[in-house]
Design a protein around this motif. Structure first.
Motif, PDB file in Angstrom:
ATOM      1  N   TRP A   1       0.826  -1.210   0.000  1.00  0.00           N
ATOM      2  CA  TRP A   1       0.000   0.000   0.000  1.00  0.00           C
ATOM      3  C   TRP A   1       0.859   1.258   0.000  1.00  0.00           C
TER       4      TRP A   1
ATOM      5  N   LYS B   1       0.684   4.296  -1.336  1.00  0.00           N
ATOM      6  CA  LYS B   1       0.148   5.657  -1.187  1.00  0.00           C
ATOM      7  C   LYS B   1      -0.138   5.964   0.281  1.00  0.00           C
TER       8      LYS B   1
ATOM      9  N   ARG C   1      -2.271   7.766   1.766  1.00  0.00           N
ATOM     10  CA  ARG C   1      -3.667   7.689   2.226  1.00  0.00           C
ATOM     11  C   ARG C   1      -4.144   6.234   2.419  1.00  0.00           C
ATOM     12  N   HIS C   2      -3.347   5.269   1.941  1.00  0.00           N
ATOM     13  CA  HIS C   2      -3.699   3.856   2.121  1.00  0.00           C
ATOM     14  C   HIS C   2      -2.893   3.169   3.230  1.00  0.00           C
ATOM     15  N   HIS C   3      -2.019   3.934   3.906  1.00  0.00           N
ATOM     16  CA  HIS C   3      -1.143   3.300   4.903  1.00  0.00           C
ATOM     17  C   HIS C   3      -1.916   2.580   6.010  1.00  0.00           C
ATOM     18  N   LYS C   4      -3.121   3.047   6.273  1.00  0.00           N
ATOM     19  CA  LYS C   4      -3.872   2.385   7.346  1.00  0.00           C
ATOM     20  C   LYS C   4      -4.309   0.955   6.956  1.00  0.00           C
ATOM     21  N   ARG C   5      -4.160   0.628   5.675  1.00  0.00           N
ATOM     22  CA  ARG C   5      -4.467  -0.753   5.245  1.00  0.00           C
ATOM     23  C   ARG C   5      -3.279  -1.682   5.432  1.00  0.00           C
ATOM     24  N   ARG C   6      -2.102  -1.127   5.687  1.00  0.00           N
ATOM     25  CA  ARG C   6      -0.909  -1.968   5.865  1.00  0.00           C
ATOM     26  C   ARG C   6      -1.080  -2.874   7.085  1.00  0.00           C
TER      27      ARG C   6
END
Ligand SMILES: C[S@@+](CC[C@H](N)C(=O)[O-])C[C@H]1O[C@@H](n2cnc3c(N)ncnc32)[C@H](O)[C@@H]1O
Length: 217
Positions: free
Chosen positions: A122, A124, A126-131
């Motif tokens: 992930w 980007k 703004r997508h780090h919380k999906r890591r």
């Protein structure tokens, strides 16, 4: 919502006795893994098992450990799940589901180790919380890991690795056995290659690896 291309794969997983499938079974399994396996051996979990190259190999090498593969995509999970039944691998099981619901499947302290192998990076911001090493997930792992339990993490993505080092050390984990080049390190000999890892190594990419101990604080 993800389009399911292969509904037959879901049907196959539902019939597989080594697979914990969905909400109807998950209520009964938390705290009951010893009964499922028929022993009190430690439980090691791999989140994002994919086609199962790693879990099949490590379960073969360590019959004294119970291995559970957690995977949210049915088309890949069918392969290791099939293997476990075909070869009667009693120390292997699978959860077909999303790791964000991990606390539904395990009682506090029920898991001794979590493997995160080449989790989606992930890139980007703004997508780090999906890591899978975002504190959102680390806090869930802490609920199911026993104190002294470990996370073993490998990736080919340097930014994701540095993010993970920071988040783990800032959230109660003690880091050890870190390398920025696994295949040219002392950890190479005992390393079990995953499918993605093989691909990256063949392309000449460095593999980053760490272990993190849950301190309980
Ligand atoms: C890049 S692949 C790596 C597969 C394998 N570990 C390897 O190294 O070859 C990441 C896998 O993690 C799974 N995955 C990603 N997020 C997940 C989640 N929240 N819960 C369960 N599985 C997840 C994906 O479906 C995919 O199969």
């Amino acid at each position: 919502m993800r389009i399911r291309n292969k509904p037959w794969a879901e049907d196959e997983l539902r019939k597989n006795p080594r697979v914990i499938f969905g909400p109807e079974t998950k209520k009964n399994i938390s705290g009951h893994w010893q009964e499922f396996f028929g022993n009190s051996n430690p439980i090691h979990l791999e989140i994002g098992t994919g086609k199962g190259h790693f879990i099949i190999e490590i379960a073969e090498q360590h019959p004294e450990i119970n291995f559970i593969g957690f995977e949210k995509v049915e088309e890949v999970l069918i392969y290791p799940a099939r293997y476990a039944v075909e070869y009667d691998k009693k120390n292997m099981a699978f959860i077909y589901g999303d790791a964000q619901f991990i606390t539904n499947y395990f009682a506090p302290g029920e898991v001794e180790r979590i493997y995160l192998n080449f989790s989606d990076p992930w890139p980007k911001k703004r997508h780090h919380k999906r890591r899978l090493t975002h504190p959102r997930f680390l806090n869930l792992y802490k609920e199911v890991l026993k104190v002294g339990g470990e996370i073993h993490f490998k990736t080919d993505n340097r930014d994701f690795f540095e993010f993970s080092l920071e988040k783990l050390s800032g959230n109660g984990f003690l880091l050890k056995n870190i390398t920025f080049d696994l295949h040219n390190s002392e950890y190479a000999e005992k390393n079990i290659m995953t499918r993605y890892e093989k691909k990256w190594v063949e392309m000449g990419k460095a593999i980053y690896r760490l272990e993190a101990i849950w301190t309980g604080k």
